[in-house]
Design a protein around this motif. Structure first.
Motif, mmCIF file in Angstrom:
data_model
loop_
_atom_site.group_PDB
_atom_site.id
_atom_site.type_symbol
_atom_site.label_atom_id
_atom_site.label_comp_id
_atom_site.label_asym_id
_atom_site.label_seq_id
_atom_site.Cartn_x
_atom_site.Cartn_y
_atom_site.Cartn_z
ATOM 1 N N SER A 1 48.036 -18.952 7.220
ATOM 2 C CA SER A 1 46.488 -18.717 7.886
ATOM 3 C C SER A 1 45.959 -20.192 8.549
ATOM 4 O O SER A 1 46.594 -21.550 7.935
ATOM 5 N N SER B 1 41.485 -24.742 8.071
ATOM 6 C CA SER B 1 39.916 -25.014 8.144
ATOM 7 C C SER B 1 39.245 -26.104 8.518
ATOM 8 O O SER B 1 38.942 -26.571 9.502
ATOM 9 N N ARG B 2 39.577 -27.344 8.611
ATOM 10 C CA ARG B 2 40.149 -28.640 8.658
ATOM 11 C C ARG B 2 40.558 -29.143 9.896
ATOM 12 O O ARG B 2 39.249 -29.116 10.715
ATOM 13 N N CYS C 1 40.620 -26.336 12.515
ATOM 14 C CA CYS C 1 39.962 -25.704 12.879
ATOM 15 C C CYS C 1 38.720 -26.125 13.353
ATOM 16 O O CYS C 1 38.035 -26.172 14.440
ATOM 17 N N ALA C 2 38.115 -26.951 12.256
ATOM 18 C CA ALA C 2 36.820 -27.895 12.224
ATOM 19 C C ALA C 2 37.418 -28.894 13.721
ATOM 20 O O ALA C 2 36.371 -29.001 14.634
ATOM 21 N N THR D 1 37.547 -27.119 17.209
ATOM 22 C CA THR D 1 36.701 -27.211 17.690
ATOM 23 C C THR D 1 35.971 -28.032 18.270
ATOM 24 O O THR D 1 34.905 -28.207 19.433
ATOM 25 N N ASN E 1 37.248 -17.395 19.523
ATOM 26 C CA ASN E 1 37.641 -18.083 18.632
ATOM 27 C C ASN E 1 36.320 -19.309 18.024
ATOM 28 O O ASN E 1 36.122 -19.478 17.037
ATOM 29 N N HIS F 1 33.515 -20.287 15.774
ATOM 30 C CA HIS F 1 34.134 -20.968 14.682
ATOM 31 C C HIS F 1 33.030 -22.043 14.412
ATOM 32 O O HIS F 1 31.792 -22.647 15.156
ATOM 33 N N LYS F 2 32.230 -22.112 12.832
ATOM 34 C CA LYS F 2 31.324 -23.171 12.576
ATOM 35 C C LYS F 2 31.783 -24.573 11.559
ATOM 36 O O LYS F 2 32.842 -24.005 11.035
ATOM 37 N N VAL F 3 31.192 -25.404 11.893
ATOM 38 C CA VAL F 3 31.955 -26.509 11.265
ATOM 39 C C VAL F 3 30.387 -26.919 10.606
ATOM 40 O O VAL F 3 29.164 -27.581 11.418
ATOM 41 N N GLN F 4 30.451 -27.384 9.536
ATOM 42 C CA GLN F 4 29.432 -27.442 8.455
ATOM 43 C C GLN F 4 28.577 -26.926 9.116
ATOM 44 O O GLN F 4 26.952 -27.955 8.883
#
Length: 358
Positions: free
Chosen positions: A75, A78-79, A81-82, A85, A118, A122-125
């Motif tokens: 999957s 998250s890191r 993806c961040a 982004t 996507n 996407h949220k970063v922190q």
């Protein structure tokens, strides 16, 4: 910049930041090559290099998609993806991708559209970086709105634009630019189905997504010109697709409690009632049903102006006959209940208290 120096390096591991930078270099190269050698045919070597660049770009975009969505074996992390982004928006990659999208293969276009959708959400922190980016870079929205009129690219640009419009700052910019909004009134009337259907989806997104603040505020401030254009260009269009999409959208707007003030104003207009009653006579049963859900608001309004009452009284017999025979294809208790209430309201009007209007 030569094509040969910018392809994705053959490494077992490459970071999200590196992939974005490699992708941007390819996009810059392809975009700068666009329009060159107009007066003469490109040399065979140039065509080969361009084809090679497009293939490399498609590979990079697949890598971006793999990071953003994950793959069959893992999957999305998250890191990663961040990082992806942050780099994507920091390096201003989005407008380059939009400009170059027509030069990609259909598969690469689909991958790119999914990647952008996507990253836009996407949220970063806990920060929506995309929202901040779009607020400062409204030229991206200008590009997308114009692209929605492109016969070959309307679907792709429309998907990206609607992903942008999920952010209130982007939706506000488009709504508060009358020229942009009016373009979608024009697009939906075009004979090209991809453009028209995409415009219908985008208008719905614009006018129903941010319904607790932005949309009611916009409709209140721009009521006169908006509904004048909406009625004349869309509801009264000779084109079936335009009429049905407009009738559906009108119902979505007026039946939403957040737009109660706008609804009250709309159902107090005799001209609006005339238009909706004409839609009740449309050759399409689907349009007639959608129009009924707007018409019932006129009938249920307990603060009906005098001229609304006169129209309903003058047409009472015709309306009651029509409603008595009006049925949906499937049994619908809610529809039948609404219809009975509308008929009750019309019967209760006393013609002796009002001048007849024909």
């Amino acid at each position: 910049m030569g094509f040969s120096h910018i392809f994705l390096r053959n490494k077992t591991k490459i970071t999200p930041v590196e992939i974005v930078r490699e992708t941007q270099r390819l996009l810059l190269c392809i975009s700068s090559d666009h329009g060159l050698k107009q007066e003469e045919k490109k040399k065979e070597a140039d065509l080969k290099q361009e084809k090679k660049a497009a293939a490399a770009l498609a590979k990079n975009i697949r890598a971006l998609k793999s990071i953003a969505y994950g793959n069959d074996e893992s999957s999305a992390v998250s890191r990663a993806c961040a990082q992806l982004t942050e780099e994507f928006f920091r390096e201003n990659t989005l407008p380059l991708l939009i400009v170059c999208l027509p030069k990609l293969t259909l598969e690469a276009q689909r991958d790119a559209t999914q990647v952008v959708a996507n990253l836009l959400r996407h949220k970063v922190q806990s920060r929506l970086i995309a929202s901040e980016y779009l607020e400062k870079n409204t030229d991206v929205l200008d590009l997308l709105v114009a692209g929605c009129g492109n016969m070959d690219m309307a679907i792709q640009y429309g998907e990206i634009l609607r992903a942008c419009l999920r952010h209130q700052s982007a939706a506000r910019y488009v709504l508060e630019s009358p020229a942009h909004l009016k373009k979608f009134f024009d697009y939906i009337q075009l004979r090209y189905f991809d453009i028209a259907s995409n415009a219908a989806l985008t208008l719905k997104e614009l006018l129903t997504r941010h319904k607790y603040s932005l949309v009611p505020e916009f409709l209140s401030k721009n009521y006169e010109w908006f509904f004048a254009d909406f009625n004349s260009k869309l509801l009264e269009s000779s084109d079936y697709f335009t009429r049905i999409q407009a009738t559906k959208l009108l119902g979505h707007m007026l039946l939403d409690h957040s737009n109660s003030a706008v609804m009250a104003r709309y159902v107090s207009s005799r001209n609006n009632l005339r238009i909706v009653m004409n839609l009740l006579r449309d050759s399409s049963k689907c349009i007639r049903i959608k129009a009924f859900h707007v018409f019932k608001l006129f009938a249920a309004n307990q603060n009906r102006p005098f001229d609304i009452i006169t129209v309903l009284v003058a047409n009472r017999s015709k309306l009651l006959r029509f409603l008595a025979d009006f049925k949906t294809d499937k049994e619908d208790e809610c529809f039948e209940s609404d219809k009975a209430q509308v008929m009750k309201e019309i019967v209760a009007l006393d013609p002796r208290d009002h001048e007849s209007y024909e």
